[in-house]
Scaffold this motif. Structure first.
Motif, PDB file in Angstrom:
ATOM      1  N   GLN A 306       1.062  -1.222   0.222  1.00  0.00           N
ATOM      2  CA  GLN A 306      -0.110  -0.297  -0.138  1.00  0.00           C
ATOM      3  C   GLN A 306       0.552   1.338  -0.036  1.00  0.00           C
ATOM      4  OE1 GLN A 306      -2.183  -1.700   3.823  1.00  0.00           O
ATOM      5  NE2 GLN A 306      -3.591  -0.476   2.416  1.00  0.00           N
ATOM      6  N   GLY A 307       2.008   0.919   0.565  1.00  0.00           N
ATOM      7  CA  GLY A 307       3.000   2.373   0.688  1.00  0.00           C
ATOM      8  C   GLY A 307       3.601   2.790  -0.644  1.00  0.00           C
ATOM      9  N   GLY A 392       5.048  -2.542 -15.509  1.00  0.00           N
ATOM     10  CA  GLY A 392       3.802  -2.883 -14.144  1.00  0.00           C
ATOM     11  C   GLY A 392       4.075  -1.472 -13.348  1.00  0.00           C
ATOM     12  N   PHE A 393       4.724  -0.195 -14.121  1.00  0.00           N
ATOM     13  CA  PHE A 393       4.597   0.744 -13.035  1.00  0.00           C
ATOM     14  C   PHE A 393       3.176   2.029 -13.394  1.00  0.00           C
ATOM     15  CE2 PHE A 393       8.909   0.537 -12.392  1.00  0.00           C
ATOM     16  CZ  PHE A 393       9.080   0.138 -11.404  1.00  0.00           C
ATOM     17  N   LEU A 394       2.348   1.476 -14.109  1.00  0.00           N
ATOM     18  CA  LEU A 394       1.356   2.694 -14.431  1.00  0.00           C
ATOM     19  C   LEU A 394      -0.222   1.725 -13.729  1.00  0.00           C
ATOM     20  CD1 LEU A 394       1.628   3.224 -18.089  1.00  0.00           C
ATOM     21  CD2 LEU A 394       2.728   4.489 -16.066  1.00  0.00           C
ATOM     22  N   PRO A 409      -0.373   3.502  -8.167  1.00  0.00           N
ATOM     23  CA  PRO A 409       1.361   4.756  -8.518  1.00  0.00           C
ATOM     24  C   PRO A 409       0.140   5.563  -8.847  1.00  0.00           C
ATOM     25  CG  PRO A 409       1.309   2.801  -9.916  1.00  0.00           C
ATOM     26  CD  PRO A 409      -0.414   2.180  -9.501  1.00  0.00           C
ATOM     27  N   LEU A 410       1.278   7.019  -8.392  1.00  0.00           N
ATOM     28  CA  LEU A 410       0.708   8.299  -8.464  1.00  0.00           C
ATOM     29  C   LEU A 410       1.835   8.447 -10.021  1.00  0.00           C
ATOM     30  CD1 LEU A 410       0.493   9.656  -4.877  1.00  0.00           C
ATOM     31  CD2 LEU A 410      -1.164   8.828  -5.784  1.00  0.00           C
ATOM     32  N   LEU A 411       0.614   8.723 -10.883  1.00  0.00           N
ATOM     33  CA  LEU A 411       1.358   9.622 -12.080  1.00  0.00           C
ATOM     34  C   LEU A 411       1.638  10.621 -12.208  1.00  0.00           C
ATOM     35  CD1 LEU A 411      -0.020   6.193 -14.210  1.00  0.00           C
ATOM     36  CD2 LEU A 411       2.003   6.238 -12.562  1.00  0.00           C
ATOM     37  N   PRO A 412       2.385  11.342 -12.745  1.00  0.00           N
ATOM     38  CA  PRO A 412       1.525  13.448 -13.015  1.00  0.00           C
ATOM     39  C   PRO A 412       0.712  13.051 -13.991  1.00  0.00           C
ATOM     40  CG  PRO A 412       3.895  12.297 -14.935  1.00  0.00           C
ATOM     41  CD  PRO A 412       3.747  11.011 -13.513  1.00  0.00           C
ATOM     42  N   ALA A 413      -0.269  14.331 -14.167  1.00  0.00           N
ATOM     43  CA  ALA A 413      -1.070  14.602 -15.123  1.00  0.00           C
ATOM     44  C   ALA A 413      -0.977  14.830 -16.479  1.00  0.00           C
ATOM     45  CB  ALA A 413      -1.795  16.154 -13.788  1.00  0.00           C
ATOM     46  N   GLN A 414      -0.012  15.191 -16.040  1.00  0.00           N
ATOM     47  CA  GLN A 414       0.950  15.640 -17.694  1.00  0.00           C
ATOM     48  C   GLN A 414       2.120  14.934 -17.838  1.00  0.00           C
ATOM     49  OE1 GLN A 414       0.357  19.663 -18.526  1.00  0.00           O
ATOM     50  NE2 GLN A 414      -1.941  19.748 -18.984  1.00  0.00           N
ATOM     51  N   TRP A 415       2.423  13.250 -18.639  1.00  0.00           N
ATOM     52  CA  TRP A 415       3.990  13.305 -18.897  1.00  0.00           C
ATOM     53  C   TRP A 415       4.603  14.584 -20.188  1.00  0.00           C
ATOM     54  CZ3 TRP A 415       3.916   8.566 -16.569  1.00  0.00           C
ATOM     55  CH2 TRP A 415       5.239   8.041 -16.694  1.00  0.00           C
ATOM     56  N   SER A 416       4.796  15.526 -19.169  1.00  0.00           N
ATOM     57  CA  SER A 416       6.161  16.659 -19.643  1.00  0.00           C
ATOM     58  C   SER A 416       6.912  16.203 -19.266  1.00  0.00           C
ATOM     59  CB  SER A 416       5.206  18.198 -18.873  1.00  0.00           C
ATOM     60  OG  SER A 416       6.122  17.819 -17.648  1.00  0.00           O
ATOM     61  N   GLU A 417       7.756  17.376 -20.200  1.00  0.00           N
ATOM     62  CA  GLU A 417       9.551  17.094 -20.982  1.00  0.00           C
ATOM     63  C   GLU A 417      10.473  17.048 -18.824  1.00  0.00           C
ATOM     64  OE1 GLU A 417      12.114  20.107 -22.437  1.00  0.00           O
ATOM     65  OE2 GLU A 417      12.192  18.566 -24.355  1.00  0.00           O
ATOM     66  N   ILE A 418       9.588  18.162 -17.951  1.00  0.00           N
ATOM     67  CA  ILE A 418      10.119  17.648 -16.804  1.00  0.00           C
ATOM     68  C   ILE A 418      10.090  16.445 -15.975  1.00  0.00           C
ATOM     69  CG2 ILE A 418       8.162  18.755 -15.705  1.00  0.00           C
ATOM     70  CD1 ILE A 418      12.076  19.183 -15.157  1.00  0.00           C
ATOM     71  N   SER A 419       8.582  15.786 -16.965  1.00  0.00           N
ATOM     72  CA  SER A 419       8.352  14.944 -15.956  1.00  0.00           C
ATOM     73  C   SER A 419       9.087  14.103 -16.397  1.00  0.00           C
ATOM     74  CB  SER A 419       6.449  14.541 -16.188  1.00  0.00           C
ATOM     75  OG  SER A 419       5.791  15.245 -15.724  1.00  0.00           O
ATOM     76  N   HIS A 427      11.981  10.897  -9.036  1.00  0.00           N
ATOM     77  CA  HIS A 427      10.853  12.006  -9.063  1.00  0.00           C
ATOM     78  C   HIS A 427      10.236  12.075  -9.750  1.00  0.00           C
ATOM     79  CE1 HIS A 427      13.900  12.662  -5.270  1.00  0.00           C
ATOM     80  NE2 HIS A 427      14.185  11.687  -5.913  1.00  0.00           N
ATOM     81  N   GLY A 428       8.366  12.761  -8.990  1.00  0.00           N
ATOM     82  CA  GLY A 428       7.560  12.827 -10.167  1.00  0.00           C
ATOM     83  C   GLY A 428       7.025  11.976 -10.142  1.00  0.00           C
ATOM     84  N   MET A 429       6.901  10.820  -9.565  1.00  0.00           N
ATOM     85  CA  MET A 429       6.291   9.822  -9.723  1.00  0.00           C
ATOM     86  C   MET A 429       5.896   8.983  -8.751  1.00  0.00           C
ATOM     87  SD  MET A 429       6.762   6.635 -13.030  1.00  0.00           S
ATOM     88  CE  MET A 429       5.676   4.911 -12.410  1.00  0.00           C
ATOM     89  N   SER A 430       4.917   7.896  -8.649  1.00  0.00           N
ATOM     90  CA  SER A 430       4.608   7.254  -6.124  1.00  0.00           C
ATOM     91  C   SER A 430       4.701   5.571  -7.328  1.00  0.00           C
ATOM     92  CB  SER A 430       4.517   7.834  -5.628  1.00  0.00           C
ATOM     93  OG  SER A 430       5.165   9.628  -5.768  1.00  0.00           O
TER      94      SER A 430
END
Length: 595
Positions: A306-307, A392-394, A409-419, A427-430
Motif C-alpha cells: 500500500q505504501g 507494471g508501473f502504471l 501508482p501516482l502518475l503526473p497529470a501531464q507527462w511533460s518534459e520535466i516529468s 521523482h515525480g512518480m510514486s
C-alpha cells in the motif's frame, strides 16, 4: 363342494342283506367327515402362524440391523432443522511453501447469558468482572436484571476461563462451541495473512471470515467445503520471513527509522519468498485502524503493497536499460554531465560534481541525475511511459491481497518534459516497493515480464511478454554489480553471493504538501547472484539516519544498503544458495615439502 352322504343307500342295503346295523355306517362316515374338517382347520392355522412368524423375524432383523449401524457410528447431538443456509464454521489452514502452518483453527467456547434463567445475577456479575477484568460489574448487573433475554459476554474464552465461569454455578451462564482462527507464529507475516473475525453467529457455531490480506482475498476458497480441508499453500518461506523481520527490526533500531519494508522474490516465477512491513501487529489480536490523514502510522498499514512513494535513484537503471534497448547508446557511450541542468525554473543537480561527461555505465555507478535526465531526453516521454507500463508501473499490482488495488501508482497529470526527466531518476512518480520488485525481476531475469504472486508455483512458469532483450538485461545486471563493487552501494558487497543493486534516496513528502528537508525514504533494490540471478531483494527505510564517518547520514548507501547486505547474508543460505568462494591465486601459494 360335493359332500359324501352319511347313509349311502347302496351300503345300507348291502348291510341289511348281511344282517349288519346300518347306523354304524352313518356313524363311521360322520367320524371321517369331522376328522377331515379338523385336518383342514389345522393346516390353515399352521399357515397363518408361519406367515406371522416370518413377519416378526423380518421386523426384528430390520431393528437389529439398524441398532448395529447406530452402534458403529460416532454419537452426536440431535439437531433441529431450519430453513436457510447453515453457518459454515470450517476454514482451511494456510501454510508456507514447506507445509509449515501459518494459520489454523482452534476449538474454543463462547460465553453468553440468559438472564431469565439466572439465580443470583449480582453474584454472577461480580464473579464475571473478577474473571474478565475488562468487563464492568455495574453494566453486567444492569443487563442481567433488565429486560434482556440474551446477551453475549465473551466471543472467545480459554479453557481456564471456562472452568472459572463454570465454578460460578449459575444456570443462566451458558457456553457455545466455537472455532477460532489461530496464528501460531504471532506477528510473523502478519500483513500478508491479514487476520480473521466472526461473521454470522449462533449459540452453537460461528462463521469465521477473513478481514484482510490473503485471509480476505481467499475467503470463499478457505470456507468452501468442496476443498475437503486442503490447505492454502503460499509461496512464503517461514524461516526466511522470520529472518527478514528480525533483520529489518534491527535495522530500524540502528538507523532510528520510523518504518521498514523488505521483499525477497523469485526473479523467474514472481513467487514472494518473504515480504515484511514494520511496524507490524499480531493477527491473533488485530488492532483497529488509526484515524487520521496519515494511514502509514498504523501498524496494520502494509508499506510493501500500500505504501506508494517516490523511490529515488533506483529508477535510473530503467532509463539506462531502455536507452540501450532502443539502440540510442551502449554501456560505454559518453553522456554530458555538466550541470546544473536547467528546464524553466527547475534546476537538476548531481550530489557530487562528476566532471563534464560519464559513460552510461558510470552514470549508473555514480548515480548522476544529470546523466540520467539526458538519457531520458533521448528516449522521449511517450516511449518512457510505455516502457514503465510494460514493467507494471502504471497500475496496481495483481498480488493476491485485498490491499493490492489501494497501492495505485501516482502518475503526473501531464507527462511533460520535466516529468520525463525527474521520473528517470525516481521523482515525480510514486510507486510501491512491490512494484519495484516486479520491475527489477522483469528487467534482470533475461528480460521477460514477471508478476508477483503469493501462491507457490508447483512447476516452471511460462515466461511473460518480453520487455528487453537478453543482452540488455545482462548489461543492466553488470551495471548494478558495478554499483556495489565501485559505486554508492559498496556496503552491499556480501562475500560469496555477488550482489548487484542500486541505491535510492528521496525526500519524504509532507501530508499537507511539499517535502521535508530532513526526512527521506531510503531504498536499495538488488539482485543476487548478479551473474546468474535467482532472487530480487528490496529494502526500504522510512526516515532513517545514522551517525557515521563523523557526520549524520541519511542516504541509502549508509542506511538501507547495510540492512540489505545483512538480509542477504542471513537468508541466502536458508534458500539453498551456496556461497561462491573465490579460488586462491596460484602465484600466492607457496609449495611446502612434506619431507
Amino acid at each position: 363342494m360335493i359332500r359324501t352322504p352319511l347313509r349311502p343307500l347302496v351300503r345300507i342295503l348291502s348291510a341289511r342283506d348281511r344282517g349288519e346295523n346300518p347306523d354304524a355306517i352313518a356313524a363311521e362316515n360322520l367320524r371321517l367327515r369331522h376328522e377331515a374338517m379338523q385336518d383342514k382347520a389345522r393346516a390353515r392355522a399352521e399357515g397363518r402362524l408361519l406367515v406371522l412368524g416370518a413377519f416378526f423375524f423380518l421386523a426384528f432383523a430390520a431393528i437389529g440391523t439398524k441398532m448395529g449401524a447406530i452402534s458403529g457410528t460416532e454419537a452426536e447431538e440431535p439437531r433441529a432443522t431450519a430453513a436457510g443456509n447453515p453457518i459454515i464454521n470450517q476454514r482451511a489452514d494456510i501454510t508456507d511453501r514447506a507445509g509449515r502452518v501459518l494459520a489454523t483453527n482452534l476449538e474454543t467456547h463462547a460465553l453468553y447469558a440468559q438472564p431469565p434463567q439466572m439465580i443470583d445475577p449480582a453474584h454472577a456479575a461480580r464473579e464475571l468482572a473478577r474473571i474478565f477484568p475488562e468487563l464492568d460489574e455495574a453494566e453486567l448487573l444492569e443487563d442481567f436484571t433488565g429486560e434482556r433475554r440474551f446477551l453475549w459476554i465473551r466471543r472467545q474464552i480459554s479453557p481456564e476461563q471456562m472452568q472459572a465461569v463454570h465454578d460460578i454455578g449459575d444456570p443462566g451462564l451458558l457456553f457455545g462451541p466455537r472455532e477460532m482462527r489461530l496464528y501460531p507464529n504471532g506477528p510473523i507475516a502478519s500483513h500478508i495473512l491479514g487476520g480473521a473475525s466472526y461473521g454470522r453467529e449462533g449459540v452453537d457455531s460461528a462463521e469465521v471470515i477473513g478481514v484482510a490480506g490473503v485471509e480476505r482475498y481467499f475467503d470463499a476458497w478457505l470456507r468452501d467445503p468442496a476443498n475437503e480441508g486442503q490447505a492454502l499453500e503460499l509461496s512464503l518461506d517461514l524461516t526466511v520471513q522470520a529472518a527478514m523481520e528480525e533483520v529489518l527490526s534491527g535495522g530500524m533500531t540502528v538507523m532510528e527509522a520510523e518504518g521498514a519494508t523488505g521483499i525477497i522474490m523469485d526473479i523467474h516465477t514472481g513467487e514472494i519468498v518473504a515480504m515484511a512491513s514494520l511496524p507490524d501487529f499480531d493477527p491473533n489480536d488485530r488492532p483497529r485502524p488509526v484515524l487520521g490523514n496519515d494511514p502509514s502510522i498504523s501498524p496494520i498499514f502494509n508499506r510493501a503493497v500500500q505504501g506508494v512513494y517516490e523511490l529515488g535513484s533506483v529508477f535510473k537503471i530503467f532509463a539506462a536499460a531502455q536507452a540501450i534497448e532502443l539502440g540510442l547508446v551502449n554501456a560505454q557511450t559518453m553522456i554530458d554531465t555538466r550541470g546544473p541542468m536547467t528546464w524553466g525554473r527547475f534546476r537538476i543537480r548531481d550530489f557530487h560534481d562528476y566532471g563534464p561527461e560519464l559513460t552510461v555505465r558510470d552514470v549508473i555507478v555514480e548515480s548522476s541525475n544529470i546523466g540520467t535526465s539526458r538519457l531520458a531526453l533521448m528516449i522521449g516521454a511517450p516511449r518512457q511511459r510505455e516502457f514503465l507500463g510494460s514493467l507494471g508501473f502504471l497500475e496496481p499490482t495483481q498480488v493476491e491481497m485485498v490491499e493490492a488495488p489501494t497501492g495505485r501508482p501516482l502518475l503526473p497529470a501531464q507527462w511533460s518534459e520535466i516529468s520525463l526527466m525527474t521520473i528517470s531518476y525516481g521523482h515525480g512518480m510514486s510507486s510501491s516497493p512491490l512494484h519495484l520488485a516486479q520491475a527489477y525481476a522483469s528487467l534482470l531475469n533475461g528480460g521477460t515480464r514477471v508478476d508477483a504472486t503469493l501462491l507457490r508455483q508447483d512447476g516452471p512458469v511460462a515466461p511473460g511478454p518480453r520487455v528487453v532483450s537478453e543482452s540488455t538485461s545482462a548489461d543492466a545486471r553488470e551495471m548494478l554489480r558495478a554499483v556495489v563493487t565501485e559505486g554508492t552501494a559498496s556496503f552491499a558487497d556480501v562475500p560469496g553471493y555477488e550482489l548487484g543493486g542500486k541505491t535510492g534516496t528521496a525526500d519524504k513528502p509532507r501530508p499537507t504538501g511539499g517535502y521535508y528537508t530532513d526526512r527521506v525514504i531510503a531504498t536499495f533494490a538488488g539482485v543476487f547472484p548478479a551473474s546468474d540471478p535467482e532472487y530480487v531483494v528490496i529494502v526500504s527505510l522510512d526516515e532513517p539516519e545514522t551517525f557515521a564517518a563523523g557526520e549524520l547520514r541519511r542516504t541509502a548507501g549508509w542506511t538501507a544498503v547495510p540492512v540489505a547486505a545483512e538480509l542477504v547474508r542471513r537468508t541466502a543460505p536458508l534458500m539453498g544458495l551456496r556461497p561462491e568462494i573465490a579460488a586462491l591465486d596460484p602465484e600466492g601459494v607457496t609449495a611446502v615439502s612434506s619431507n
